[in-house]
Scaffold this active site. Structure first.
Site, PDB file in Angstrom:
ATOM      1  N   GLU A  41     -13.561 -67.865  32.013  1.00 45.01           N
ATOM      2  CA  GLU A  41     -14.493 -66.930  31.513  1.00 45.01           C
ATOM      3  C   GLU A  41     -14.867 -67.576  30.417  1.00 45.01           C
ATOM      4  O   GLU A  41     -16.354 -67.512  30.134  1.00 45.01           O
ATOM      5  CB  GLU A  41     -13.991 -65.564  31.285  1.00 45.01           C
ATOM      6  CG  GLU A  41     -13.462 -64.727  32.525  1.00 45.01           C
ATOM      7  CD  GLU A  41     -14.762 -64.339  33.425  1.00 45.01           C
ATOM      8  OE1 GLU A  41     -15.849 -64.634  32.866  1.00 45.01           O
ATOM      9  OE2 GLU A  41     -14.496 -63.986  34.406  1.00 45.01           O
ATOM     10  N   TYR A 124     -18.266 -59.003  26.670  1.00 43.28           N
ATOM     11  CA  TYR A 124     -18.129 -59.436  28.151  1.00 43.28           C
ATOM     12  C   TYR A 124     -17.134 -59.938  28.631  1.00 43.28           C
ATOM     13  O   TYR A 124     -16.543 -59.639  29.609  1.00 43.28           O
ATOM     14  CB  TYR A 124     -19.485 -60.586  28.447  1.00 43.28           C
ATOM     15  CG  TYR A 124     -19.098 -61.167  29.863  1.00 43.28           C
ATOM     16  CD1 TYR A 124     -19.287 -60.545  31.002  1.00 43.28           C
ATOM     17  CD2 TYR A 124     -18.419 -62.317  29.845  1.00 43.28           C
ATOM     18  CE1 TYR A 124     -18.735 -60.929  32.423  1.00 43.28           C
ATOM     19  CE2 TYR A 124     -18.144 -63.178  31.107  1.00 43.28           C
ATOM     20  CZ  TYR A 124     -18.256 -62.318  32.377  1.00 43.28           C
ATOM     21  OH  TYR A 124     -17.899 -62.798  33.527  1.00 43.28           O
ATOM     22  N   ASP A 142     -22.753 -58.854  32.509  1.00 42.69           N
ATOM     23  CA  ASP A 142     -23.175 -60.106  32.327  1.00 42.69           C
ATOM     24  C   ASP A 142     -24.659 -60.321  32.534  1.00 42.69           C
ATOM     25  O   ASP A 142     -25.343 -59.370  32.986  1.00 42.69           O
ATOM     26  CB  ASP A 142     -22.476 -61.240  32.945  1.00 42.69           C
ATOM     27  CG  ASP A 142     -22.794 -61.299  34.311  1.00 42.69           C
ATOM     28  OD1 ASP A 142     -23.193 -60.228  34.836  1.00 42.69           O
ATOM     29  OD2 ASP A 142     -22.859 -62.420  35.020  1.00 42.69           O
TER      30      ASP A 142
END
Length: 314
Positions: A41, A124, A142
């Site tokens: 991520e 996020y 996102d």
DNA sequence: CATCCGTGGGA
DNA sequence: TTCCCAAGGAT
């Protein structure tokens, strides 16, 4: 806002579409650790999947756990970040690994609040890790999800320039109630935005919910604003990037003069840093800009001064 | 809240 | 060639 039956239909169609087309990315495998998900991520922030893949594999092989990374100097994280861009992310990921070891017994936190407290982890990423690594029901938002919601539900070509509270509320309303379904939904909408409902030239013919799309129904109106592009040529960012490219390949501290003057003028050959150093000099940036870039890198912790030269943080 | 922070592939 | 922009975060 879709009615309850319409919402169910969207969930069913988009999740079914995802089941058939989802890319098999290593961080999506069931065997992937929460650490692997977290690393992915961070790397994926503003960075395309294809560029992340090889670096992610190297990182997980070299540092299978947060403790592994935390046990090395931050500079190693920056160096092995390679050319992914935004090297501050590497620094923060290293700091996150340290925090995980110190505050969480070496285990990646499993809830939004604790994840959010980690360096480099924003709203996020905290939601994404809680959802994708731990199966939690989180409102993941996102850029892909924002764009899909903007078109499918709000009927506009692009989401607002910055994430708004209204968007978060909408995303929360659209989220399926069931934990497992919500996790799949988050990944599916994201994938839809990445593969079909793209920023430029969306492939509406491949969209599983094109007949429900508010933007299409409205006649595909153009964006109400022009996204302002990021300047690059002649910027400090460009100079910083060129300096970092030198530091990544340098064995030891790089004397300050090497950044200011051509290697040929220095009367000795730089050890292995010729190519990136030449690229830096090719920018022909003003001395004050180079100073500003170097000072910025020091301030950000991306570089240190040792023996009068610059190097990655030890 | 606007701005800053890298990189390279594709249109 | 030039421009766009990709799983954001911090300030």
């Amino acid at each position: 806002m879709p009615s309850e039956p319409e919402l169910q239909e969207l969930h069913t169609r988009i999740n079914a579409w995802f089941a058939g087309i989802a890319r098999d990315l290593p961080w999506r495998e069931a065997a992937c650790s929460p650490w692997g998900v977290l690393v992915s991520e961070i790397m994926l922030q503003q960075t395309p999947v294809v560029r992340v893949l090889p670096v992610w594999r190297e990182w997980l092989q070299r540092w299978p756990t947060p403790a592994g990374l935390a046990g090395e100097p931050a500079g190693e994280a920056v160096r092995s970040w390679g050319r992914l861009g935004y090297p501050r992310r590497a620094l923060r990921l290293h700091a996150a690994a340290v925090a995980i070891v110190e505050n969480h017994g070496g285990k990646v936190p499993d809830n939004y609040a604790d994840l959010l407290a980690l360096p480099g982890v924003g709203s996020y990423t905290a939601a994404a890790v809680a959802a994708f690594a731990y199966g939690r029901r989180e409102t993941v938002v996102d850029t892909n999800i924002r764009r899909v919601h903007a078109r499918l539900v709000s009927g506009v070509a692009l989401p607002a320039p910055a994430l708004t509270a209204a968007e978060m509320r909408l995303a929360a309303q659209l989220l399926p109630d069931d934990d497992g379904t919500s996790v799949r939904w988050n990944a599916a909408v994201m994938e839809l935005g990445a593969l079909v409902c793209t920023a430029r030239a969306p492939k509406c013919g491949d969209c599983p919910v094109r007949d429900s799309c508010a933007w299409r129904a409205a006649g595909e109106p153009p964006p109400s604003y022009i996204p302002k592009g990021q300047a690059w040529h002649g910027t400090d960012r460009q100079v910083r990037g060129a300096v970092m490219a030198v530091l990544r390949v340098a064995e030891g501290p790089v004397p300050a003069e090497m950044f200011q003057r051509e290697p040929a003028d220095l009367g000795f050959a730089p050890e292995g840093i010729g190519v990136p150093l030449a690229a830096l000099h090719r920018l022909n940036s003003a001395p004050e800009q180079l100073e500003r870039a170097l000072a910025g890198l020091l301030a950000d912790g991306l570089a240190e001064v040792q023996h009068g030269g610059y190097r990655l943080p030890g």
